[in-house]
Design a protein around this motif. Structure first.
Motif, PDB file in Angstrom:
ATOM      1  N   ASP A 213      41.668  86.210  33.767  1.00  0.00           N
ATOM      2  CA  ASP A 213      40.679  87.248  33.486  1.00  0.00           C
ATOM      3  C   ASP A 213      39.401  86.751  34.145  1.00  0.00           C
ATOM      4  N   PHE A 214      39.063  87.344  35.284  1.00  0.00           N
ATOM      5  CA  PHE A 214      37.948  86.853  36.082  1.00  0.00           C
ATOM      6  C   PHE A 214      36.622  87.511  35.712  1.00  0.00           C
ATOM      7  N   ASN A 215      36.658  88.486  34.818  1.00  0.00           N
ATOM      8  CA  ASN A 215      35.459  89.242  34.457  1.00  0.00           C
ATOM      9  C   ASN A 215      34.757  89.821  35.676  1.00  0.00           C
ATOM     10  N   ASP A 216      35.499  90.011  36.722  1.00  0.00           N
ATOM     11  CA  ASP A 216      35.049  90.665  37.949  1.00  0.00           C
ATOM     12  C   ASP A 216      36.224  91.429  38.539  1.00  0.00           C
ATOM     13  N   ASP A 217      35.918  92.483  39.264  1.00  0.00           N
ATOM     14  CA  ASP A 217      36.945  93.263  39.941  1.00  0.00           C
ATOM     15  C   ASP A 217      37.302  92.623  41.284  1.00  0.00           C
ATOM     16  N   PRO A 218      38.416  93.037  41.896  1.00  0.00           N
ATOM     17  CA  PRO A 218      38.814  92.463  43.191  1.00  0.00           C
ATOM     18  C   PRO A 218      37.749  92.586  44.269  1.00  0.00           C
ATOM     19  N   SER A 219      36.917  93.634  44.202  1.00  0.00           N
ATOM     20  CA  SER A 219      35.887  93.849  45.219  1.00  0.00           C
ATOM     21  C   SER A 219      34.616  93.045  44.974  1.00  0.00           C
ATOM     22  N   SER A 220      34.501  92.384  43.818  1.00  0.00           N
ATOM     23  CA  SER A 220      33.300  91.622  43.479  1.00  0.00           C
ATOM     24  C   SER A 220      33.139  90.408  44.391  1.00  0.00           C
ATOM     25  N   LYS A 221      31.914  89.954  44.522  1.00  0.00           N
ATOM     26  CA  LYS A 221      31.618  88.825  45.406  1.00  0.00           C
ATOM     27  C   LYS A 221      32.430  87.589  45.052  1.00  0.00           C
ATOM     28  N   SER A 222      32.552  87.287  43.761  1.00  0.00           N
ATOM     29  CA  SER A 222      33.273  86.082  43.345  1.00  0.00           C
ATOM     30  C   SER A 222      34.723  86.107  43.805  1.00  0.00           C
ATOM     31  N   LEU A 223      35.397  87.250  43.631  1.00  0.00           N
ATOM     32  CA  LEU A 223      36.807  87.352  44.030  1.00  0.00           C
ATOM     33  C   LEU A 223      36.959  87.386  45.541  1.00  0.00           C
ATOM     34  N   GLN A 224      36.011  88.006  46.226  1.00  0.00           N
ATOM     35  CA  GLN A 224      36.058  87.992  47.684  1.00  0.00           C
ATOM     36  C   GLN A 224      35.828  86.578  48.213  1.00  0.00           C
ATOM     37  N   SER A 244      40.770 105.837  36.824  1.00  0.00           N
ATOM     38  CA  SER A 244      42.026 106.117  36.109  1.00  0.00           C
ATOM     39  C   SER A 244      42.959 104.935  35.909  1.00  0.00           C
ATOM     40  N   GLN A 245      42.717 103.793  36.541  1.00  0.00           N
ATOM     41  CA  GLN A 245      43.701 102.719  36.444  1.00  0.00           C
ATOM     42  C   GLN A 245      43.062 101.348  36.551  1.00  0.00           C
ATOM     43  N   GLY A 246      43.508 100.454  35.683  1.00  0.00           N
ATOM     44  CA  GLY A 246      43.041  99.076  35.683  1.00  0.00           C
ATOM     45  C   GLY A 246      43.712  98.328  34.552  1.00  0.00           C
ATOM     46  N   SER A 247      43.189  97.142  34.239  1.00  0.00           N
ATOM     47  CA  SER A 247      43.774  96.342  33.158  1.00  0.00           C
ATOM     48  C   SER A 247      42.968  96.420  31.869  1.00  0.00           C
ATOM     49  N   SER A 248      41.747  96.961  31.944  1.00  0.00           N
ATOM     50  CA  SER A 248      40.912  97.118  30.744  1.00  0.00           C
ATOM     51  C   SER A 248      39.890  98.225  30.998  1.00  0.00           C
ATOM     52  N   VAL A 249      39.298  98.712  29.920  1.00  0.00           N
ATOM     53  CA  VAL A 249      38.324  99.803  30.015  1.00  0.00           C
ATOM     54  C   VAL A 249      37.024  99.379  29.345  1.00  0.00           C
ATOM     55  N   TYR A 250      35.916  99.700  30.011  1.00  0.00           N
ATOM     56  CA  TYR A 250      34.608  99.482  29.389  1.00  0.00           C
ATOM     57  C   TYR A 250      33.704 100.641  29.786  1.00  0.00           C
ATOM     58  N   GLY A 251      33.198 101.355  28.789  1.00  0.00           N
ATOM     59  CA  GLY A 251      32.312 102.473  29.067  1.00  0.00           C
ATOM     60  C   GLY A 251      32.950 103.557  29.916  1.00  0.00           C
ATOM     61  N   ASN A 252      34.202 103.885  29.602  1.00  0.00           N
ATOM     62  CA  ASN A 252      34.956 104.919  30.319  1.00  0.00           C
ATOM     63  C   ASN A 252      35.259 104.561  31.774  1.00  0.00           C
ATOM     64  N   LYS A 253      35.049 103.328  32.146  1.00  0.00           N
ATOM     65  CA  LYS A 253      35.352 102.871  33.500  1.00  0.00           C
ATOM     66  C   LYS A 253      36.471 101.844  33.436  1.00  0.00           C
ATOM     67  N   TRP A 254      37.483 102.029  34.270  1.00  0.00           N
ATOM     68  CA  TRP A 254      38.584 101.078  34.330  1.00  0.00           C
ATOM     69  C   TRP A 254      38.190  99.872  35.183  1.00  0.00           C
ATOM     70  N   ASN A 255      38.420  98.686  34.634  1.00  0.00           N
ATOM     71  CA  ASN A 255      38.186  97.439  35.355  1.00  0.00           C
ATOM     72  C   ASN A 255      39.520  96.781  35.687  1.00  0.00           C
ATOM     73  N   MET A 256      39.496  95.945  36.716  1.00  0.00           N
ATOM     74  CA  MET A 256      40.686  95.169  37.085  1.00  0.00           C
ATOM     75  C   MET A 256      40.311  93.696  37.036  1.00  0.00           C
ATOM     76  N   PHE A 257      39.864  93.256  35.848  1.00  0.00           N
ATOM     77  CA  PHE A 257      39.443  91.868  35.694  1.00  0.00           C
ATOM     78  C   PHE A 257      40.629  90.905  35.698  1.00  0.00           C
ATOM     79  N   ASP A 258      41.794  91.398  35.300  1.00  0.00           N
ATOM     80  CA  ASP A 258      42.993  90.564  35.205  1.00  0.00           C
ATOM     81  C   ASP A 258      43.752  90.634  36.538  1.00  0.00           C
ATOM     82  N   GLN A 259      43.903  89.484  37.174  1.00  0.00           N
ATOM     83  CA  GLN A 259      44.464  89.480  38.525  1.00  0.00           C
ATOM     84  C   GLN A 259      45.316  88.228  38.764  1.00  0.00           C
TER      85      GLN A 259
END
Length: 325
Positions: A213-224, A244-259
């Motif tokens: 759980d990186f607490n960042d999405d794949p496009s975030s600077k840390s993951l890049q 519409s798709q990710g591993s978790s939701v925060y504020g009606n936005k899907w995140n892909m923190f889990d990678q």
């Protein structure tokens, strides 16, 4: 003359590698050294033995079924986050249906003030641990005081006798804002890149798996930074659809923190090696909210202090590998 039906076929076996944030898997006992008071029978969450055992049973059932549509057998490796201690992981492995499988685990207590750590669960018949250690993540808050966050778990082992290096992560949270805390996760990425560079000095074309759980999405600077700095492939990039798709939701936005990221060495098809096959989010209907404004999102154990009785606020993610024998 050679008949094609006498030709020896290459035998291929599939293995699942997964990651799951267990959402505050605490035991009900008070530990004065960490901030776990809420997760006790008298705490804000009213965390009783019954609730704890119910959560263990649900998590165990989920773990053994991760990737079931692609492969009928339980995962060979499962990285986990938010486990309080050895006790909760031992209890998890002794809960039906995991109790009948040959699972073991690696865990180290980290300096996290809440006492939630990462761990690696593995099937002993497929994976042999050669070395394990916590990689201390040294990051400071803006005032110069250390942020006592989770260590990075590093495990070196043999998956079906092939050497593999596994990193299990739970990077610093966005609690104080994603922009304000970004530098912490960038530092975490750098630590892994440095460790992988060291491994590559000692080993030619090593097999690397970095999950968490990186607490960042794949496009975030840390993951890049991690992907480019360590020359890794991230199959989770195409799985993230913010609307519409990710591993978790925060504020009606899907995140892909889990990678799960992998080295390019998994794109070979030589005998006695593992090859990457596919990656997915395990979002089985049993793990989703059935109705209301949270419909379709992960079925959580708690929403604030309100007990929901669910599994986790994250869906597991997994990658499928083929062993070429």
């Amino acid at each position: 003359m050679r008949f094609p039906f006498f030709k020896k076929k290459t035998k291929k076996q599939r293995y699942t590698v997964a990651f799951y944030n267990l959402e505050n898997l605490f035991d009900p006992k008070r530990n004065s050294k960490i901030l776990d008071k809420d997760y006790t029978p008298d705490g804000a969450k009213k965390w009783t033995v019954e609730r704890y055992q119910r959560k263990l049973a649900k998590l165990a059932k989920t773990i053994v079924n991760i990737g079931e549509k692609d492969h009928p057998y339980p995962p060979a490796l499962i990285g986990v986050a938010e486990a309080e201690n050895n006790s909760v992981l031992t209890a998890l492995l002794h809960t039906d249906p995991m109790d009948d499988l040959d699972y073991g685990f690696i865990h180290f207590d980290s300096p996290d003030e809440r006492g939630i750590d990462t761990g690696l669960i593995y099937r002993k018949r497929f994976f042999k641990v050669l070395h394990s250690e916590p990689l201390v993540l040294l990051v400071d808050n803006p005032g110069g005081v250390r942020d006592t966050t989770r260590d990075i778990l590093y495990v070196k082992g043999e998956l079906n006798k092939e050497l593999v290096h596994v990193f299990v992560n739970h990077w610093p949270s966005r609690r104080d804002g994603d922009v304000a805390t970004e530098y912490k996760r960038v530092i975490a990425a750098k630590e892994i890149v440095l460790k992988i560079e060291q491994i590559r000095l000692e080993e030619l074309d090593p097999n690397i798996i970095v999950m968490g759980d990186f607490n960042d999405d794949p496009s975030s600077k840390s993951l890049q930074d991690l992907k480019e700095g360590a020359a890794l492939f991230n199959p989770m990039e195409t799985l993230h659809i913010p609307d519409s798709q990710g591993s978790s939701v925060y504020g009606n936005k899907w995140n892909m923190f889990d990678q799960i990221l992998i080295s390019n060495s998994f794109f070979n098809y030589e005998k006695n090696t593992h090859s990457f096959d596919s990656a997915a989010i395990y979002d089985d209907k049993s793990l989703k909210e059935k109705k209301g404004k949270y419909k379709g999102s992960p079925y959580r154990t708690f929403v604030s202090d309100r007990y929901m009785g669910g599994y986790s606020d994250h869906f597991p993610v997994y990658a499928m590998f083929t062993f070429n024998s």
